[in-house]
Design a protein around this motif. Structure first.
Motif, PDB file in Angstrom:
ATOM      1  N   ALA A 237     -34.362  -8.715 -79.469  1.00 59.61           N
ATOM      2  CA  ALA A 237     -33.595  -9.753 -80.265  1.00 59.61           C
ATOM      3  C   ALA A 237     -32.905  -8.475 -80.753  1.00 59.61           C
ATOM      4  O   ALA A 237     -32.976  -7.063 -81.500  1.00 59.61           O
ATOM      5  CB  ALA A 237     -33.921 -10.348 -80.948  1.00 59.61           C
ATOM      6  N   GLY A 238     -31.420  -8.940 -81.353  1.00 54.71           N
ATOM      7  CA  GLY A 238     -31.007  -8.706 -82.428  1.00 54.71           C
ATOM      8  C   GLY A 238     -30.328  -9.328 -83.802  1.00 54.71           C
ATOM      9  O   GLY A 238     -31.134 -10.192 -83.803  1.00 54.71           O
ATOM     10  N   SER A 239     -29.816  -8.609 -85.294  1.00 51.02           N
ATOM     11  CA  SER A 239     -29.733  -9.132 -86.374  1.00 51.02           C
ATOM     12  C   SER A 239     -28.292  -9.042 -87.095  1.00 51.02           C
ATOM     13  O   SER A 239     -28.469  -7.730 -87.550  1.00 51.02           O
ATOM     14  CB  SER A 239     -31.104  -9.399 -86.884  1.00 51.02           C
ATOM     15  N   SER A 240     -27.840 -10.080 -87.602  1.00 46.19           N
ATOM     16  CA  SER A 240     -26.502  -9.457 -88.456  1.00 46.19           C
ATOM     17  C   SER A 240     -25.993 -10.354 -88.985  1.00 46.19           C
ATOM     18  O   SER A 240     -26.334 -11.750 -89.168  1.00 46.19           O
ATOM     19  CB  SER A 240     -25.425  -9.398 -87.309  1.00 46.19           C
ATOM     20  N   ASP A 241     -25.394 -10.325 -89.969  1.00 45.18           N
ATOM     21  CA  ASP A 241     -25.226 -11.228 -90.957  1.00 45.18           C
ATOM     22  C   ASP A 241     -24.152 -12.260 -89.455  1.00 45.18           C
ATOM     23  O   ASP A 241     -23.452 -12.801 -88.609  1.00 45.18           O
ATOM     24  CB  ASP A 241     -23.478 -11.386 -91.357  1.00 45.18           C
ATOM     25  N   PHE A 242     -24.552 -13.994 -90.178  1.00 44.94           N
ATOM     26  CA  PHE A 242     -23.858 -14.625 -89.507  1.00 44.94           C
ATOM     27  C   PHE A 242     -22.424 -14.836 -88.756  1.00 44.94           C
ATOM     28  O   PHE A 242     -22.258 -15.025 -87.231  1.00 44.94           O
ATOM     29  CB  PHE A 242     -24.281 -16.311 -90.116  1.00 44.94           C
ATOM     30  N   PRO A 243     -21.674 -14.474 -89.415  1.00 35.22           N
ATOM     31  CA  PRO A 243     -20.253 -14.508 -89.143  1.00 35.22           C
ATOM     32  C   PRO A 243     -20.028 -13.893 -88.204  1.00 35.22           C
ATOM     33  O   PRO A 243     -19.650 -13.594 -86.909  1.00 35.22           O
ATOM     34  CB  PRO A 243     -19.263 -14.273 -89.495  1.00 35.22           C
ATOM     35  N   VAL A 244     -21.008 -12.509 -87.808  1.00 32.53           N
ATOM     36  CA  VAL A 244     -20.650 -11.431 -86.456  1.00 32.53           C
ATOM     37  C   VAL A 244     -21.613 -11.239 -86.012  1.00 32.53           C
ATOM     38  O   VAL A 244     -20.864 -11.751 -85.108  1.00 32.53           O
ATOM     39  CB  VAL A 244     -21.461  -9.956 -87.983  1.00 32.53           C
ATOM     40  N   ALA A 245     -22.746 -12.779 -86.046  1.00 30.26           N
ATOM     41  CA  ALA A 245     -23.354 -12.636 -84.771  1.00 30.26           C
ATOM     42  C   ALA A 245     -22.586 -14.158 -84.323  1.00 30.26           C
ATOM     43  O   ALA A 245     -23.016 -13.500 -83.029  1.00 30.26           O
ATOM     44  CB  ALA A 245     -25.059 -13.134 -85.615  1.00 30.26           C
ATOM     45  N   ALA A 246     -22.563 -14.529 -85.187  1.00 27.08           N
ATOM     46  CA  ALA A 246     -22.104 -15.815 -83.981  1.00 27.08           C
ATOM     47  C   ALA A 246     -20.026 -14.873 -83.133  1.00 27.08           C
ATOM     48  O   ALA A 246     -20.033 -15.751 -82.565  1.00 27.08           O
ATOM     49  CB  ALA A 246     -21.127 -17.327 -85.102  1.00 27.08           C
ATOM     50  N   TYR A 247     -19.946 -14.402 -83.534  1.00 32.41           N
ATOM     51  CA  TYR A 247     -18.600 -13.488 -83.206  1.00 32.41           C
ATOM     52  C   TYR A 247     -19.370 -13.031 -82.236  1.00 32.41           C
ATOM     53  O   TYR A 247     -18.430 -13.134 -80.607  1.00 32.41           O
ATOM     54  CB  TYR A 247     -17.871 -13.037 -83.845  1.00 32.41           C
ATOM     55  N   ALA A 248     -19.977 -12.271 -81.922  1.00 36.14           N
ATOM     56  CA  ALA A 248     -20.607 -11.552 -80.785  1.00 36.14           C
ATOM     57  C   ALA A 248     -20.942 -11.968 -79.226  1.00 36.14           C
ATOM     58  O   ALA A 248     -21.201 -12.687 -78.332  1.00 36.14           O
ATOM     59  CB  ALA A 248     -21.726 -10.879 -81.104  1.00 36.14           C
ATOM     60  N   VAL A 249     -22.044 -13.714 -79.933  1.00 37.39           N
ATOM     61  CA  VAL A 249     -21.991 -14.728 -78.684  1.00 37.39           C
ATOM     62  C   VAL A 249     -20.623 -15.912 -78.401  1.00 37.39           C
ATOM     63  O   VAL A 249     -21.118 -15.558 -76.834  1.00 37.39           O
ATOM     64  CB  VAL A 249     -22.935 -15.332 -79.835  1.00 37.39           C
ATOM     65  N   LYS A 250     -19.749 -15.629 -79.565  1.00 42.70           N
ATOM     66  CA  LYS A 250     -19.010 -15.987 -78.981  1.00 42.70           C
ATOM     67  C   LYS A 250     -18.081 -15.424 -77.897  1.00 42.70           C
ATOM     68  O   LYS A 250     -17.148 -15.460 -76.268  1.00 42.70           O
ATOM     69  CB  LYS A 250     -17.562 -16.772 -80.212  1.00 42.70           C
ATOM     70  N   THR A 251     -18.071 -14.087 -78.103  1.00 38.04           N
ATOM     71  CA  THR A 251     -17.191 -13.227 -76.784  1.00 38.04           C
ATOM     72  C   THR A 251     -17.730 -12.119 -76.692  1.00 38.04           C
ATOM     73  O   THR A 251     -16.746 -11.125 -75.026  1.00 38.04           O
ATOM     74  CB  THR A 251     -16.422 -12.369 -78.344  1.00 38.04           C
ATOM     75  N   THR A 252     -19.454 -12.331 -76.657  1.00 37.96           N
ATOM     76  CA  THR A 252     -19.345 -10.577 -75.767  1.00 37.96           C
ATOM     77  C   THR A 252     -20.292 -11.399 -74.158  1.00 37.96           C
ATOM     78  O   THR A 252     -20.221 -12.190 -73.773  1.00 37.96           O
ATOM     79  CB  THR A 252     -20.513 -10.148 -76.209  1.00 37.96           C
TER      80      THR A 252
END
Length: 321
Positions: A237-252
């Motif tokens: 698992a990983g953890s980040s601030d929500f905006p960053v995590a959400a962006y990674a989920v959407k784009t990676t």
């Protein structure tokens, strides 16, 4: 997590509202590029401001007004808050807000790239005029206290709060292993960016895990390195601030690499950090932020990046707990 003096965010033990991940699709075609150099990005946040027509120019200290530049320390590898496009220009929530404030103040916000855990030190050494890098406003940071040791390590900084964000956990898509909360991470491995709230939360959780179920923590210089490690199968698992995590989920990986699990925790304000002895600069930035909030420009920027849930209604000085 317990607040460290080098983190992006801080713990306030409150869940934040969750913004729609899909809304971040507006930026989905941008690459998650980053760097760790100390070079200036002279185009970042420049806008077309000039002191001649800027309504708040006289609020600034004379030396900054005369230079026409506010030097911004930032770890430009934290999409969508601040990151670099294909041409190497800084883009994201922070550069856009800075450009809008620059028009009010009649100066250019010049972003200078640096590792996150050196930004406050850069303020102390006068390398930067401000730090703007998804940095959470905390009492410990305000007072210059290292939360891990409780010892005073500096004079502290003042903050102008401009956004609210929580912390999220994400996993490889389809491989959640039942992870929904921090307690579920015991016996597993997590990747984080060094010096962030996610790092602090992981360390705090590791102390709670029972014998035989150790939480392995892998900390990296930037969030993209952590994401790469997770994607390669080196962690659970990983953890980040929500905006960053959400962006990674959407784009990676075209949205096929990761998924967010569970709810956000530790909602807290992001603040623009200013040295304690620069009260005039601090107040000028506060006035500029209030001006773009009132004009509606702030809301347009927040909506552009799909993070409306984190919007603030007014600028606040040292609102962190």
């Amino acid at each position: 997590m317990t607040a460290s003096t080098t983190r992006r965010t801080t713990a306030t033990s409150a869940k934040s509202r969750i913004a729609a991940i899909g809304a971040i699709a507006v930026a989905g075609t941008l690459l998650l590029t980053g760097c760790g150099d100390q070079t200036k990005d002279k185009d970042a946040g420049s806008g077309t401001a000039s002191t001649k027509n800027a309504p708040l120019a006289d609020k600034l200290p004379k030396e900054i007004r005369d230079k026409g530049v506010i030097r911004v320390g930032s770890d430009i590898a934290y999409a969508p808050v601040e990151f670099k496009d294909k041409s190497g220009n800084a883009i994201g929530i922070d550069p856009d807000i800075a450009a809008a404030m620059g028009k009010q103040l009649g100066v250019k916000f010049e972003f200078e790239n640096g590792t996150f855990d050196t930004l406050v030190t850069g303020l102390r050494s006068n390398r930067y005029d401000i730090a703007m890098s998804a940095m959470t406003d905390t009492k410990d940071r305000q007072e210059g206290v290292d939360s891990d040791t409780g010892k005073k390590v500096g004079e502290g900084v003042d903050f102008v709060d401009y956004f609210n964000a929580g912390v999220s956990i994400y996993t490889p898509k389809g491989k959640t292993q039942g992870i929904k909360t921090w307690d579920d991470l015991c016996g597993k491995k997590i990747v984080v960016q060094r010096g962030t709230v996610s790092h602090d939360l992981a360390k705090a959780q590791a102390k709670k895990c029972p014998k035989g179920k150790t939480l392995g923590i892998q900390a990296f210089d930037d969030d993209q390195q952590a994401q790469t490690r997770l994607r390669s199968g080196g962690a659970d698992a990983g953890s980040s601030d929500f905006p960053v995590a959400a962006y990674a989920v959407k784009t990676t990986g075209g949205g096929k690499a990761f998924e967010i699990v569970g709810d956000q925790v530790d909602a807290a304000p992001y603040g623009i950090a200013v040295s304690k002895d620069q009260t005039q600069l601090r107040d000028a930035i506060k006035d500029a932020l209030d001006a773009i909030i009132k004009s509606g420009e702030y809301d347009k920027i927040i909506a552009k990046w799909g993070v409306e849930a984190g919007a603030v209604k007014e600028a606040t000085v040292n609102g962190g707990k």
